[in-house]
Motif scaffolding. Structure first.
Motif, PDB file in Angstrom:
ATOM      1  N   UNK A 184      42.372  38.487  -6.287  1.00  8.01           N
ATOM      2  CA  UNK A 184      43.820  38.633  -6.192  1.00  8.01           C
ATOM      3  C   UNK A 184      44.473  37.789  -7.288  1.00  8.01           C
ATOM      4  N   UNK A 185      45.683  38.170  -7.685  1.00  8.45           N
ATOM      5  CA  UNK A 185      46.403  37.412  -8.717  1.00  8.45           C
ATOM      6  C   UNK A 185      47.844  37.155  -8.264  1.00  8.45           C
ATOM      7  N   UNK A 186      48.439  36.089  -8.808  1.00 12.86           N
ATOM      8  CA  UNK A 186      49.804  35.730  -8.454  1.00 12.86           C
ATOM      9  C   UNK A 186      50.649  35.370  -9.666  1.00 12.86           C
ATOM     10  N   UNK A 187      50.133  35.594 -10.858  1.00 13.56           N
ATOM     11  CA  UNK A 187      50.906  35.243 -12.050  1.00 13.56           C
ATOM     12  C   UNK A 187      50.661  36.281 -13.141  1.00 13.56           C
ATOM     13  N   UNK A 188      51.520  36.254 -14.125  1.00 12.84           N
ATOM     14  CA  UNK A 188      51.384  37.139 -15.287  1.00 12.84           C
ATOM     15  C   UNK A 188      51.776  36.359 -16.534  1.00 12.84           C
ATOM     16  N   UNK A 241      39.130  33.424  -1.431  1.00 11.27           N
ATOM     17  CA  UNK A 241      40.125  34.087  -2.271  1.00 11.27           C
ATOM     18  C   UNK A 241      39.793  33.752  -3.719  1.00 11.27           C
ATOM     19  N   UNK A 242      39.448  34.775  -4.482  1.00 10.09           N
ATOM     20  CA  UNK A 242      39.085  34.590  -5.879  1.00 10.09           C
ATOM     21  C   UNK A 242      40.296  34.926  -6.742  1.00 10.09           C
ATOM     22  N   UNK A 243      41.054  33.913  -7.140  1.00 13.67           N
ATOM     23  CA  UNK A 243      42.257  34.159  -7.927  1.00 13.67           C
ATOM     24  C   UNK A 243      41.871  34.382  -9.385  1.00 13.67           C
ATOM     25  N   UNK A 244      42.289  35.525  -9.919  1.00 11.61           N
ATOM     26  CA  UNK A 244      41.947  35.888 -11.293  1.00 11.61           C
ATOM     27  C   UNK A 244      43.013  35.464 -12.293  1.00 11.61           C
ATOM     28  N   UNK A 245      44.008  34.711 -11.846  1.00 15.02           N
ATOM     29  CA  UNK A 245      45.060  34.242 -12.748  1.00 15.02           C
ATOM     30  C   UNK A 245      44.474  33.321 -13.815  1.00 15.02           C
ATOM     31  N   UNK A 246      45.039  33.378 -15.002  1.00 17.49           N
ATOM     32  CA  UNK A 246      44.550  32.548 -16.101  1.00 17.49           C
ATOM     33  C   UNK A 246      44.920  31.073 -15.916  1.00 17.49           C
ATOM     34  N   UNK A 247      46.163  30.819 -15.471  1.00 13.13           N
ATOM     35  CA  UNK A 247      46.685  29.457 -15.605  1.00 13.13           C
ATOM     36  C   UNK A 247      47.539  29.014 -14.423  1.00 13.13           C
TER      37      UNK A 247
END
Length: 499
Positions: A184-188, A241-247
């Motif tokens: 899952x991701x929470x940023x762009x 939860x594997x967060x794929x966000x970069x930063x």
């Protein structure tokens, strides 16, 4: 409006989540549409068979695809089948390939390419269809047979988006296959310009009139983030939860609030840990402490290569070996596991740079190493460099076997060298680390074979690694779970070794 999302998930060998469809499905359902999905996967989903896909696609008003460049040929093939079977049903492609390779539109089987973020263009397309209007051809971010439309700029408020629709995929099945890991991701957005990454392309494609670069990195608020995670924790069988966000950790203010909320609402009641990406220079003592106390299981850090010159010049990643060492040490001091992302086959790679990587890995001692070949994505800076220098074997090829062979030509290394360096990487580490004669004998066994012969020896190598690890009485690296990309540190041994 009835929308069929189509996700070609064929080249990785796994069965994967699809973040773009999860969010777009939630968006279109909020607009009152019916949404279903074809998860095209030969092992676990809908097989890539024309008659099956056509029969499962009847009765829809829009076919919405998402695709990487590696899966694009399959997406375009499926679109061709549907064009033949349902000539009056619109077909749109979004995702990485449409954004980074819009020039492929003219020769494609699609009616529309969506460049950049797709939520608002999809809403406008739906409304145009509902109102029987033809002005959809003028919607910003879309490439149509009528021409290329302007870009609208990036979405500024991610909290305005609905929570993802994980029901559109067979989420429990995917979780079972992934042993409870939910991606899952929470940023762009990303402020950096690594030459091998899409981010510098996305910035160029997604920036609109009046947009500020300082606003390009966006994230959902900690409250919104944890609320969505909480809803998922209540619904699915999740272990991580594997967060794929970069930063995500770049903002300490955001991280402080997130870790507090995550601890109280996720970690304590559900026991679900999380995994996060981080840039080495963002890891401080406070960051490591916050991560450790809130249930962070692992931190993934891009090491890429042990050679600082290649990292800083060819890859445009201005991080020193000293900064990497500090980050890994800090995380280990707080008991947080680490993963080092490494690349083999960077332009300029040689035996000397390979040994630089070995020496750095011994200093960092990551719990896991992810080793892949550099694959220069089309239109990235490293791609343009490789084209300019004539380094591609075939610059137009998209190689399904990118994990077993480099797409580049090297002056100082043979194909056999590259194969051995990548697939026997843990053995080379062990040889340099504690001068193992047993591992050296194993390496020597494979040095006499041709590249084509070595390709068929991967299962044998993994089995030999298992035996070598069983016999090794000191901490060492070995293959992780029969996976030829990941290597793990087996440190469940009392004997210790010097740095």
């Amino acid at each position: 409006m009835k929308i069929l999302f189509i996700y070609p998930d064929l080249v990785t060998g796994g069965y994967n989540f699809c973040p773009a469809i999860h969010i777009l499905s939630a968006v279109v359902k909020k607009e009152g549409c019916q949404a279903d999905m074809l998860h095209v996967n030969n092992n676990h989903g809908i097989p890539l068979q024309k008659n099956i896909i056509i029969s499962r696609s009847a009765g829809y008003d829009l076919f919405a695809f998402t695709s990487t460049s590696f899966d694009y040929k399959y997406a375009n093939q499926i679109a061709g089948w549907l064009k033949e079977a349902y000539p009056h049903t619109m077909k749109i492609l979004g995702g990485a390939h449409a954004t980074t390779s819009p020039e492929d539109f003219e020769s494609s089987n699609f009616d529309i390419f969506c460049v950049g973020e797709g939520e608002q263009p999809m809403i406008e397309l739906i409304n145009a269809w509902k109102n029987h209007k033809t002005d959809w051809v003028n919607i910003k971010n879309l490439i149509t047979r009528g021409g290329v439309n302007p870009l609208r700029g990036f979405l500024k408020d991610l909290d305005s988006l609905p929570f993802r629709d994980f029901d559109i995929t067979d989420t429990e099945k995917i979780l079972k296959l992934k042993k409870g890991w939910m991606s899952i991701t929470f940023s762009r957005g990303c402020p950096y310009d690594c030459s091998f990454c899409f981010n510098h392309l996305y910035k160029k494609m997604e920036m609109g009139p009046g947009d500020k670069m300082s606003d390009y990195v966006r994230r959902r608020s900690p409250e919104n983030t944890v609320s969505e995670l909480e809803s998922l924790a209540k619904k699915y069988t999740i272990k991580f939860f594997n967060t794929d966000d970069d930063l995500l950790v770049i903002s300490k203010k955001w991280l402080r609030k997130f870790t507090t909320l995550y601890t109280e609402r996720i970690y304590k009641p559900f026991g679900i840990k999380y995994i996060i990406n981080a840039r080495a220079t963002d890891i401080t003592d406070e960051t490591a402490r916050l991560l450790a106390s809130s249930g962070c299981h692992e931190v993934k850090i891009g090491v890429e290569t042990g050679n600082e010159t290649l990292r800083k010049t060819l890859l445009n990643k201005n991080i020193s070996n000293a900064a990497l060492k500090k980050a890994f040490t800090t995380l280990h001091n707080y008991g947080v596991r680490t993963i080092a992302f490494n690349m083999m086959g960077i332009p300029g790679e040689s035996s000397e740079t390979f040994y630089d990587t070995l020496r750095l890995i011994i200093k960092l001692k990551p719990n896991l190493i992810r080793m892949t070949y550099l694959y220069p994505y089309k239109h990235t800076k490293i791609y343009d460099y490789c084209v300019e220098k004539g380094l591609f074997r075939d610059k137009n090829a998209i190689d399904d076997n990118r994990d077993t062979a480099s797409p580049l030509i090297f002056e100082c290394l043979t194909d056999e060298d590259l194969f051995l360096y990548k697939f026997l990487f843990p053995w080379y580490v062990n040889i340099l680390w504690f001068n193992s004669g047993e591992y050296w004998s194993a390496v020597y066994k494979y040095r006499v074979y041709s590249f084509s012969y070595l390709l068929g020896k991967i299962p044998e190598i993994i089995e030999m690694d298992r035996q070598l690890s069983k016999n090794c009485k000191v901490p060492h690296y070995r293959y992780f779970a029969n996976n030829n990309i990941y290597f793990e540190l087996n440190d469940n041994i009392k004997n210790t070794l010097p740095d």
